[in-house]
Design a protein around this motif. Sequence first.
Motif, PDB file in Angstrom:
ATOM      1  N   VAL A 170       1.039  -1.299   0.049  1.00  0.00           N
ATOM      2  CA  VAL A 170      -0.430  -0.188  -0.359  1.00  0.00           C
ATOM      3  C   VAL A 170       0.904   1.428   0.074  1.00  0.00           C
ATOM      4  N   ALA A 171       2.162   0.947   0.869  1.00  0.00           N
ATOM      5  CA  ALA A 171       2.819   2.166   0.557  1.00  0.00           C
ATOM      6  C   ALA A 171       3.682   2.807  -0.553  1.00  0.00           C
ATOM      7  N   GLU A 172       3.991   1.781  -1.169  1.00  0.00           N
ATOM      8  CA  GLU A 172       4.307   1.772  -2.474  1.00  0.00           C
ATOM      9  C   GLU A 172       3.809   1.855  -3.315  1.00  0.00           C
ATOM     10  N   ALA A 173       2.058   1.705  -3.780  1.00  0.00           N
ATOM     11  CA  ALA A 173       0.799   2.430  -4.710  1.00  0.00           C
ATOM     12  C   ALA A 173       0.765   3.872  -4.140  1.00  0.00           C
ATOM     13  N   GLY A 174       1.241   3.902  -2.622  1.00  0.00           N
ATOM     14  CA  GLY A 174       0.905   5.561  -2.798  1.00  0.00           C
ATOM     15  C   GLY A 174       2.169   6.395  -2.966  1.00  0.00           C
ATOM     16  N   VAL A 175       3.499   6.033  -2.870  1.00  0.00           N
ATOM     17  CA  VAL A 175       4.214   6.953  -3.966  1.00  0.00           C
ATOM     18  C   VAL A 175       3.208   6.548  -6.019  1.00  0.00           C
ATOM     19  N   VAL A 176       3.730   5.848  -5.974  1.00  0.00           N
ATOM     20  CA  VAL A 176       2.909   5.704  -7.444  1.00  0.00           C
ATOM     21  C   VAL A 176       1.434   6.382  -7.953  1.00  0.00           C
ATOM     22  N   LEU A 177       0.769   6.721  -6.703  1.00  0.00           N
ATOM     23  CA  LEU A 177      -0.582   7.380  -6.684  1.00  0.00           C
ATOM     24  C   LEU A 177      -0.273   8.662  -6.612  1.00  0.00           C
ATOM     25  N   GLY A 178       0.817   9.437  -5.527  1.00  0.00           N
ATOM     26  CA  GLY A 178       0.861  10.173  -5.495  1.00  0.00           C
ATOM     27  C   GLY A 178      -0.092  10.955  -3.796  1.00  0.00           C
ATOM     28  N   LEU A 179      -0.281   9.685  -3.041  1.00  0.00           N
ATOM     29  CA  LEU A 179      -1.225   9.287  -2.271  1.00  0.00           C
ATOM     30  C   LEU A 179      -0.724   9.028  -0.681  1.00  0.00           C
ATOM     31  N   GLY A 180      -1.467   9.147   0.339  1.00  0.00           N
ATOM     32  CA  GLY A 180      -0.825   8.302   1.280  1.00  0.00           C
ATOM     33  C   GLY A 180      -1.275   7.081   1.420  1.00  0.00           C
ATOM     34  N   GLN A 181      -0.322   5.886   2.394  1.00  0.00           N
ATOM     35  CA  GLN A 181      -0.859   4.685   2.914  1.00  0.00           C
ATOM     36  C   GLN A 181      -3.138   4.625   3.261  1.00  0.00           C
ATOM     37  N   THR A 182      -3.439   6.037   3.747  1.00  0.00           N
ATOM     38  CA  THR A 182      -5.119   5.806   3.877  1.00  0.00           C
ATOM     39  C   THR A 182      -5.288   6.783   2.135  1.00  0.00           C
ATOM     40  N   GLY A 183      -5.446   7.158   2.014  1.00  0.00           N
ATOM     41  CA  GLY A 183      -5.528   7.137   0.431  1.00  0.00           C
ATOM     42  C   GLY A 183      -5.556   6.166  -0.613  1.00  0.00           C
ATOM     43  N   VAL A 184      -4.822   5.332  -0.529  1.00  0.00           N
ATOM     44  CA  VAL A 184      -5.060   4.137  -1.683  1.00  0.00           C
ATOM     45  C   VAL A 184      -5.916   3.337  -0.624  1.00  0.00           C
ATOM     46  N   ARG A 185      -5.723   3.143   0.712  1.00  0.00           N
ATOM     47  CA  ARG A 185      -7.418   2.223   1.067  1.00  0.00           C
ATOM     48  C   ARG A 185      -8.344   2.984   0.829  1.00  0.00           C
ATOM     49  N   ARG A 186      -8.178   4.246   0.772  1.00  0.00           N
ATOM     50  CA  ARG A 186     -10.008   4.843  -0.090  1.00  0.00           C
ATOM     51  C   ARG A 186      -9.912   4.362  -1.043  1.00  0.00           C
ATOM     52  N   LEU A 187      -8.916   4.127  -2.129  1.00  0.00           N
ATOM     53  CA  LEU A 187      -9.617   3.487  -3.064  1.00  0.00           C
ATOM     54  C   LEU A 187      -9.728   1.952  -3.341  1.00  0.00           C
ATOM     55  N   ILE A 188      -8.685   1.294  -2.314  1.00  0.00           N
ATOM     56  CA  ILE A 188      -8.998   0.185  -2.232  1.00  0.00           C
ATOM     57  C   ILE A 188     -10.516  -0.168  -2.214  1.00  0.00           C
ATOM     58  N   THR A 189     -11.797   0.574  -1.119  1.00  0.00           N
ATOM     59  CA  THR A 189     -13.324   0.517  -0.196  1.00  0.00           C
ATOM     60  C   THR A 189     -13.605   1.201  -1.631  1.00  0.00           C
ATOM     61  N   ALA A 190     -13.340   2.168  -2.371  1.00  0.00           N
ATOM     62  CA  ALA A 190     -14.273   2.270  -3.260  1.00  0.00           C
ATOM     63  C   ALA A 190     -14.721   1.645  -4.769  1.00  0.00           C
ATOM     64  N   GLY A 191     -13.647  -0.116  -4.323  1.00  0.00           N
ATOM     65  CA  GLY A 191     -13.417  -0.727  -5.719  1.00  0.00           C
ATOM     66  C   GLY A 191     -12.425  -0.036  -6.789  1.00  0.00           C
ATOM     67  N   LEU A 192     -12.281   0.917  -7.090  1.00  0.00           N
ATOM     68  CA  LEU A 192     -10.748   0.952  -8.306  1.00  0.00           C
ATOM     69  C   LEU A 192      -9.591   0.182  -7.679  1.00  0.00           C
ATOM     70  N   LEU A 193      -8.874  -0.246  -6.526  1.00  0.00           N
ATOM     71  CA  LEU A 193      -8.074  -0.728  -6.822  1.00  0.00           C
ATOM     72  C   LEU A 193      -8.641  -2.215  -5.895  1.00  0.00           C
ATOM     73  N   THR A 194      -8.432  -3.869  -6.132  1.00  0.00           N
ATOM     74  CA  THR A 194      -8.339  -4.963  -5.998  1.00  0.00           C
ATOM     75  C   THR A 194      -7.515  -4.845  -5.144  1.00  0.00           C
ATOM     76  N   ALA A 195      -7.285  -5.461  -3.737  1.00  0.00           N
ATOM     77  CA  ALA A 195      -6.191  -5.401  -2.415  1.00  0.00           C
ATOM     78  C   ALA A 195      -6.406  -7.404  -2.388  1.00  0.00           C
ATOM     79  N   HIS A 196      -5.257  -8.013  -2.620  1.00  0.00           N
ATOM     80  CA  HIS A 196      -4.604 -10.005  -2.336  1.00  0.00           C
ATOM     81  C   HIS A 196      -4.431 -10.174  -1.552  1.00  0.00           C
ATOM     82  N   GLY A 197      -4.811  -9.729  -0.219  1.00  0.00           N
ATOM     83  CA  GLY A 197      -4.389 -10.302   0.677  1.00  0.00           C
ATOM     84  C   GLY A 197      -3.799  -9.253   1.710  1.00  0.00           C
ATOM     85  N   LYS A 198      -2.454  -9.741   2.830  1.00  0.00           N
ATOM     86  CA  LYS A 198      -2.420  -8.349   3.566  1.00  0.00           C
ATOM     87  C   LYS A 198      -1.351  -7.440   3.098  1.00  0.00           C
ATOM     88  N   GLU A 199      -0.273  -8.514   2.993  1.00  0.00           N
ATOM     89  CA  GLU A 199       0.697  -7.869   2.957  1.00  0.00           C
ATOM     90  C   GLU A 199       1.144  -8.123   1.579  1.00  0.00           C
TER      91      GLU A 199
END
Length: 184
Positions: free
Chosen positions: A80-109
């Motif tokens: 999530v942290a690496e994705a945040g760097v690519v997207l220019g967001l913090g980890q919370t922002g990336v998690r919001r994108l996951i919650t919104a269905g714009l990204l799919t999480a495949h496990g915890k790590e």
Amino acid sequence: MGAGDVDREFRARLIELLGEPLMVDDPLVTTAQAALLLEVPPQRVAGLIRAGHLPARSRAHRRLLLSDVVRSGLDQWMSVAEAGVVLGLGQTGVRRLITAGLLTAHGKELPLRREDVDVLARLRESWWSVPTAASALGVDADEVHRMLRTGQLTNTCDIARPVYRHEVAAFLATRHHPAPLKAS
């Protein structure tokens, strides 16, 4: 470079790393050796094993088949942290994108596919924030929110950039060039 060439390249690198010839076609390697071969941190290899993206053949010592390591595509997963760097967001922002269905999480790590994050990063370049859309439309932010609620503009599901730039352009085009009246 074909799959056989990749296998030969990694076998040659492993022989160089070990300093001796390989006695089996598909040797077991440690997570540290896999990390050296793929030029990634050992934690990345361990995280992929825990996440189930890379099968360990021996759980006690985390031995991996060289062929599994070669096919694993360790570089295709990111945190999530690496994705945040690519997207220019913090980890919370990336998690919001996951919650919104714009990204799919495949496990915890290392839950995110690099390709998915890269595609979303390209898409987000053409999405606007409410203030940017309001400025382009010559209205206030409340009016943009009303347009999103009423369906005049479609919400991207991205809280930070909810407005499609092309829809703003299309709306402006119709406002400046109204449809011709039909003769009665």
